[in-house]
Design an enzyme around this catalytic site. Structure first.
Site, PDB file in Angstrom:
ATOM      1  N   THR A   1      76.920 145.631  87.322  1.00  0.00           N
ATOM      2  CA  THR A   1      76.299 145.279  86.043  1.00  0.00           C
ATOM      3  C   THR A   1      76.853 146.063  84.905  1.00  0.00           C
ATOM      4  O   THR A   1      76.156 146.750  84.175  1.00  0.00           O
ATOM      5  CB  THR A   1      74.802 145.448  85.948  1.00  0.00           C
ATOM      6  OG1 THR A   1      74.220 144.838  87.059  1.00  0.00           O
ATOM      7  CG2 THR A   1      74.252 144.726  84.717  1.00  0.00           C
TER       8      THR A   1
ATOM      9  N   THR B   1      71.471 146.579  77.500  1.00  0.00           N
ATOM     10  CA  THR B   1      70.257 146.065  78.162  1.00  0.00           C
ATOM     11  C   THR B   1      69.302 147.252  78.297  1.00  0.00           C
ATOM     12  O   THR B   1      68.567 147.547  77.368  1.00  0.00           O
ATOM     13  CB  THR B   1      70.568 145.413  79.523  1.00  0.00           C
ATOM     14  OG1 THR B   1      71.334 146.309  80.316  1.00  0.00           O
ATOM     15  CG2 THR B   1      71.326 144.123  79.326  1.00  0.00           C
TER      16      THR B   1
END
Lengths: 389, 389
Positions: B184, B151
């Site tokens: 995350t 990401t």
């Protein structure tokens, strides 16, 4: 007027040479007649307690909760300074006692500044003579005292709460290391209400719990946090609840001023959690959201990213049901029962651009509620804290 | 080679249209023959668990700890997406099952990206056909898969640990929301060792505790964290301790890569606490120092302000005696028994300017020890996180 607003108190300030630039760095608040009056204090929960915290605790214990003066110094925290630091703290109290005419254990000491730097005792002691000589019952001394306790604060923080028949005055400093359980913050309060030391302590603890302990700037808890109150008694007795409420209002004014002036902050956010299992859970969840770096960065960018808020609620340890959580920015609900809902995006954007943001989280479980004040996280905080020089 | 290093595995990647720019956003790791093999996973401790976490948990329970494939998607976390999100997760698993030829509950799902945005199911399902068609036992598929899960990562994170007779491969992503208890972060590991599901789970949990759970970037714990391992068994049984050790090494490589690539970080700091009452206290104290915004700002400014470190140790809740704490930067002691000591300031300054900083805190009480990896806090983290667009 702040600390000299309530009858019976005097205040002054001086440049004691602790700060290198010759700014005001000594502040004194004392009773007008140097008589010890009921006093109470709440100290940091940090296990590393600065010398002034150790000394003030001992003095209050020895005097049975009485004090005639509070000395506040800024520029050096006198923390992690060992026996030399404790000797310095004792010498400062003795110097004030001599200057105003009370016993050394009737002097309380609050210090703030850098940690781990030897305290310049001799230099500072020299400043006590003008400090004691200039004690002033008017507004001037109080205003100078409020300036003298500033470190990275950009403006002085004062409060004066008037009630029927009595008042509460206060001054405070604090710009970083602000977290629940207080943190690098000092506050000195005065009141002309009469209260026994134990009752005064109870009232102060309650007021601190509802105000200073609901701030979260960086979750750092310093070695020096202290809130003290002196009660001159000139106004006679006051119902306990009424005194607590007035102290709470004064502390609330000072706490809001601290958060608004937090290092580098561009906005203040009030995180409210309601519908929690109980108030404890609500505070816990609000604190987690308020302390989240990701939420604070979103605030800085005026980005209403509610997914981060929900994630922090889930990580808070409070009892939650993901499918019952709702989140609002200002008056606009953006998440209902755990998923996003269509909403007025322009209204949310406008609210986020302001300098006062409200985020309300409803856990949909019970009646518990709580609020925490926080700030955004931007370049300013880093600029203030990346170096000590 | 990463995940296809151990014999028995294939991998691929595709652009599934989740990321707006057409980048790779689907990654698949599967057994070569689509046969379900022992599998284990460790999931986020967040109470708000994303749909893929819920679905993967259910699949592992139903299959008795077996899986034939792991699908990883990036660009949308499919978290706080309600029933639609769960249906999307189930549809993705069914699509992979059809494509590779296994049962849907033999597919595990990991997703990462923004929270609270409806998942574009139809678009993503279309990408599964090329994804399954291109499964590759060589290095190419694995390399593309490691890129597809990124990401805000700036580079792919892979590991391959070879032991006598077997190996462990892995890939991971993670750049913010990194904290103990993971965050995350997604990691997929493979091994050709044979291990029963329960033993594999125990080994994985131990490896995660010693590696991913000792990172602290921002103390945020996401809704999607998942570490999975599949064991093809081709190399036959391996002693439990030997397997755990190999998994730990692979996870350690991935964890270090994550911290080094943390959003906006300019340096990695290893906070070591020793001399604590026990290992638990040592970890607790190290975590507090590692998470401190003030310490992290000091790292950013290369400022060896040990007073903040001592203050955080005191606020950590670990048992301490302020007069027994010592602190070193690199090999240079700057604080001994709670107070500053004369030291080689040039050596400390040089150490602080480097991109690997070591801070060692000796509590002087017992034999407990622990380490946490952290980063500095600078403009970069704020830039990455102040907006979602």
């Amino acid at each position: 007027m702040s600390v000299t607003g309530p009858p019976g108190f005097v205040a002054s300030a001086a440049a004691g040479g602790i700060k290198a630039g010759g700014e005001l760095d000594l502040a004194l608040v004392a009773t007008e007649d140097a008589r010890a009056v009921p006093a109470a204090a709440v100290f940091t929960s940090n296990q590393v307690q600065a010398a002034p915290v150790q000394v003030s605790r001992a003095h209050l214990a020895r005097s049975g909760g009485h004090a005639a003066a509070v000395l506040l110094t800024s520029g050096n925290a006198n923390a992690a300074t060992g026996d030399d630091g404790r000797r310095a703290a004792a010498a400062l109290c003795a110097g004030v006692a001599e200057g105003v005419g009370c016993r050394p254990d009737e002097v309380l000491l609050c210090q703030t500044g850098l940690i781990g730097i030897p305290f310049p005792t001799e230099v500072a002691l020299g400043g006590l003579t003008p400090l004691c000589a200039e004690l002033d019952p008017g507004a001037g001394g109080a205003a100078r005292a409020a300036r003298a306790i500033m470190t990275t604060d950009t403006e002085p923080k004062v409060a004066l709460v008037r009630r029927h028949g009595f008042s509460v005055g206060g001054m405070a400093k604090g710009a970083a290391m602000l977290a629940p359980d207080m943190a690098t913050m000092l506050a000195a309060l005065t009141t002309d209400a009469h209260a026994e030391p134990a009752a005064l302590h109870t009232a102060l603890r309650q007021a601190v719990a509802d105000t200073f302990n609901t701030m979260s700037v960086d979750e750092c808890t310093s070695t020096n946090d202290t809130v003290v109150v002196l009660a001159s008694g000139r106004a006679g007795p006051v119902a306990a609840g009424v005194l607590t409420e007035a102290l709470r209002e004064a502390c609330g004014i000072l706490a809001e001023a601290m958060v608004a002036d937090a290092e580098g902050a561009t906005k203040v956010a009030r995180i409210r959690v309601q519908g929690a299992r109980d108030d404890h859970d609500a505070h816990r969840a609000a604190r987690r959201v308020a302390a989240s770096l990701l939420v604070k960065c979103s605030l800085n960018g005026a980005d209403p990213y509610w997914g981060r808020v929900v994630s922090e609620l889930g990580a808070s340890g409070a009892v939650i049901d993901p499918d019952r959580i709702s989140v609002s920015y200002g008056a606009v609900e953006v998440c209902r029962y755990g998923v996003g809902v269509a909403h007025d995006e322009a209204a949310v954007a406008a609210h986020m651009r302001g300098d006062r943001v409200r985020i309300t989280c409803d856990l949909g479980i019970g009646a518990g509620q709580g609020e925490v004040l926080t700030t955004d996280l931007g370049y300013g905080y880093i600029d203030e804290n990346r170096g000590t020089s």
